[in-house]
Design a protein around this motif. Structure first.
Motif, PDB file in Angstrom:
ATOM      1  N   SER A 232      -4.920   7.215  -1.227  1.00  0.00           N
ATOM      2  CA  SER A 232      -4.178   6.225  -0.702  1.00  0.00           C
ATOM      3  C   SER A 232      -4.374   4.635  -1.952  1.00  0.00           C
ATOM      4  O   SER A 232      -4.962   5.056  -2.575  1.00  0.00           O
ATOM      5  CB  SER A 232      -5.083   5.222  -0.038  1.00  0.00           C
TER       6      SER A 232
ATOM      7  N   LEU B 292       8.938   0.862  -6.765  1.00  0.00           N
ATOM      8  CA  LEU B 292       8.564   1.581  -6.026  1.00  0.00           C
ATOM      9  C   LEU B 292      10.235   3.097  -5.434  1.00  0.00           C
ATOM     10  O   LEU B 292       9.794   3.694  -5.163  1.00  0.00           O
ATOM     11  CB  LEU B 292       9.984   0.236  -4.797  1.00  0.00           C
TER      12      LEU B 292
ATOM     13  N   THR C  50      -1.630   7.397 -10.880  1.00  0.00           N
ATOM     14  CA  THR C  50      -1.526   8.553  -9.392  1.00  0.00           C
ATOM     15  C   THR C  50      -1.864   9.814  -9.022  1.00  0.00           C
ATOM     16  O   THR C  50      -2.432  10.361  -8.637  1.00  0.00           O
ATOM     17  CB  THR C  50      -0.061   8.088  -7.721  1.00  0.00           C
TER      18      THR C  50
ATOM     19  N   THR D 282       0.437  -1.694   0.297  1.00  0.00           N
ATOM     20  CA  THR D 282      -0.126  -0.086  -0.245  1.00  0.00           C
ATOM     21  C   THR D 282       0.361   1.357   0.169  1.00  0.00           C
ATOM     22  O   THR D 282       2.244   1.175   0.404  1.00  0.00           O
ATOM     23  CB  THR D 282      -0.857   0.256   1.413  1.00  0.00           C
ATOM     24  N   ALA D 283      -0.213   2.388  -0.651  1.00  0.00           N
ATOM     25  CA  ALA D 283       1.195   3.445   0.064  1.00  0.00           C
ATOM     26  C   ALA D 283       0.323   4.423  -0.236  1.00  0.00           C
ATOM     27  O   ALA D 283      -1.107   4.352  -0.488  1.00  0.00           O
ATOM     28  CB  ALA D 283       2.231   3.694  -2.210  1.00  0.00           C
ATOM     29  N   THR D 284       0.458   6.224   0.349  1.00  0.00           N
ATOM     30  CA  THR D 284      -0.503   6.913   0.943  1.00  0.00           C
ATOM     31  C   THR D 284       0.702   8.086  -0.069  1.00  0.00           C
ATOM     32  O   THR D 284       1.683   8.312  -0.032  1.00  0.00           O
ATOM     33  CB  THR D 284      -0.054   7.159   2.227  1.00  0.00           C
TER      34      THR D 284
ATOM     35  N   LEU E 193       5.979   7.712  -4.333  1.00  0.00           N
ATOM     36  CA  LEU E 193       5.163   7.273  -3.898  1.00  0.00           C
ATOM     37  C   LEU E 193       5.718   5.916  -2.323  1.00  0.00           C
ATOM     38  O   LEU E 193       6.789   5.592  -3.107  1.00  0.00           O
ATOM     39  CB  LEU E 193       4.030   6.171  -4.212  1.00  0.00           C
ATOM     40  N   HIS E 194       6.132   6.143  -1.325  1.00  0.00           N
ATOM     41  CA  HIS E 194       6.162   5.069  -0.629  1.00  0.00           C
ATOM     42  C   HIS E 194       5.208   3.679  -0.204  1.00  0.00           C
ATOM     43  O   HIS E 194       4.393   4.007   0.097  1.00  0.00           O
ATOM     44  CB  HIS E 194       6.061   6.206   1.007  1.00  0.00           C
ATOM     45  N   TRP E 195       6.103   3.058  -0.810  1.00  0.00           N
ATOM     46  CA  TRP E 195       5.541   0.951  -0.809  1.00  0.00           C
ATOM     47  C   TRP E 195       5.482   0.684   0.407  1.00  0.00           C
ATOM     48  O   TRP E 195       6.429   0.617   0.806  1.00  0.00           O
ATOM     49  CB  TRP E 195       5.028   0.857  -1.600  1.00  0.00           C
ATOM     50  N   SER E 196       4.891  -0.199   0.785  1.00  0.00           N
ATOM     51  CA  SER E 196       4.981  -0.862   2.498  1.00  0.00           C
ATOM     52  C   SER E 196       3.958  -1.803   2.042  1.00  0.00           C
ATOM     53  O   SER E 196       2.632  -1.643   1.811  1.00  0.00           O
ATOM     54  CB  SER E 196       3.970   0.399   4.042  1.00  0.00           C
TER      55      SER E 196
END
Length: 286
Positions: free
Chosen positions: A218, A261, A208, A90-92, A265-268
């Motif tokens: 998100s 990645l 995005t 997920t990324a925000t 966006l910061h994907w986690s």
């Protein structure tokens, strides 16, 4: 996620959502256990009959959650194999756009390449994506097209300076209660001869950005184990492996996880373990 990739043939059975699409994609041809049925053994028997009528194996898509422990035990007892796993990230959207701009400055699209957006997959989008990630011929591609257009989504197509499609991406925007502001990234594909030019990064950025214009904040990205993953930073230790005896064909030209990645966006990885596919044997002739 189910609403982002809806099967054309579906039925609810005592808490389970049964999906069929003529065998086109595991996602649309599997059981989604939304909740525990009143009688799991009876539900499994009914599910087996449902898929046997369609000449398909029974496939379950599930995550390792406490509420699925009983189902996993039942599937083990019935000799269901572990087929594949999918990493969900997920990324925000946030203050990382500057980092994305830096990436774009050092790894831009080739000169005169453009990205176009549409509300439905164009023919060149569909043909390129299917050539990279599809399994089957024109009939299967037509089924895949019906799955794609059944959910609200945006489609990004990258074209080279000759007007030839070289990359695709899809942003699903399911209109489901509780999912407001969320979008799902799917169908990221790059032509083999156009890889390592930042095209996937630019497509993701276009999707995005368009999503933000529509109120999304998100995103989720489901990355299957059909590609070798290169996991930078905090994800370096991740490894998705195939445990079943029936491996899926590789998507040779799918963009690497690392290239996605690098977008700003910061994907986690989500707290849940990866989604897992469990499948039965093929139904016998009757």
């Amino acid at each position: 996620m189910n609403a982002a990739w809806p099967a054309p043939d579906a039925e609810d059975l005592d808490g389970w959502h049964l999906r069929s699409a003529g065998g086109v994609t595991q996602r649309a041809n599997s059981v989604w256990p939304v909740s525990a049925p009143s009688d799991s053994a009876a539900a499994l028997r009914s599910t087996t009959r449902w898929y046997a009528d369609r000449r398909q194996p029974v496939i379950f898509q599930l995550s390792h959650r406490a509420e699925n422990a009983g189902l996993e035990a039942l599937l083990d007892q019935q000799s269901y194999s572990k087929q594949s796993q999918t990493l969900i990230m997920t990324a925000t959207a946030g203050p990382t756009a500057a980092r994305a701009s830096a990436v774009e400055a050092t790894n831009p699209l080739p000169a005169k390449s453009t990205i176009t957006m549409s509300d439905a997959p164009t023919q060149d989008w569909l043909e390129l994506w299917w050539s990279v990630d599809g399994r089957g011929g024109p009939q299967e591609m037509a089924i895949a097209h019906s799955i794609l257009i059944a959910a609200p989504a945006l489609y990004a197509t990258a074209h080279d300076d000759q007007g030839v499609a070289v990359g695709t991406g899809r942003l699903a925007m399911p209109n489901v209660a509780g999912s407001e502001g969320w979008g799902g990234v799917y169908s990221m594909a790059v032509h083999p001869q156009a890889r390592r030019r930042g095209i996937a990064t630019e497509i993701l950025g276009a999707l995005t950005t368009a999503g933000a214009d529509r109120g999304l904040h998100s995103y989720w990205l489901a990355h299957g184990d059909s590609c070798q993953l290169r996991c930078p930073g905090a994800l370096r230790s991740c490894r998705i492996h195939r445990t079943g005896p029936l491996p899926l064909p590789p998507s040779a030209a799918a963009p690497s996880l690392g290239s996605l990645l690098r977008r700003g966006l910061h994907w986690s990885v989500t707290p849940l373990r990866p989604l897992e596919i469990r499948r039965s044997q093929l139904p016998r002739d009757r």
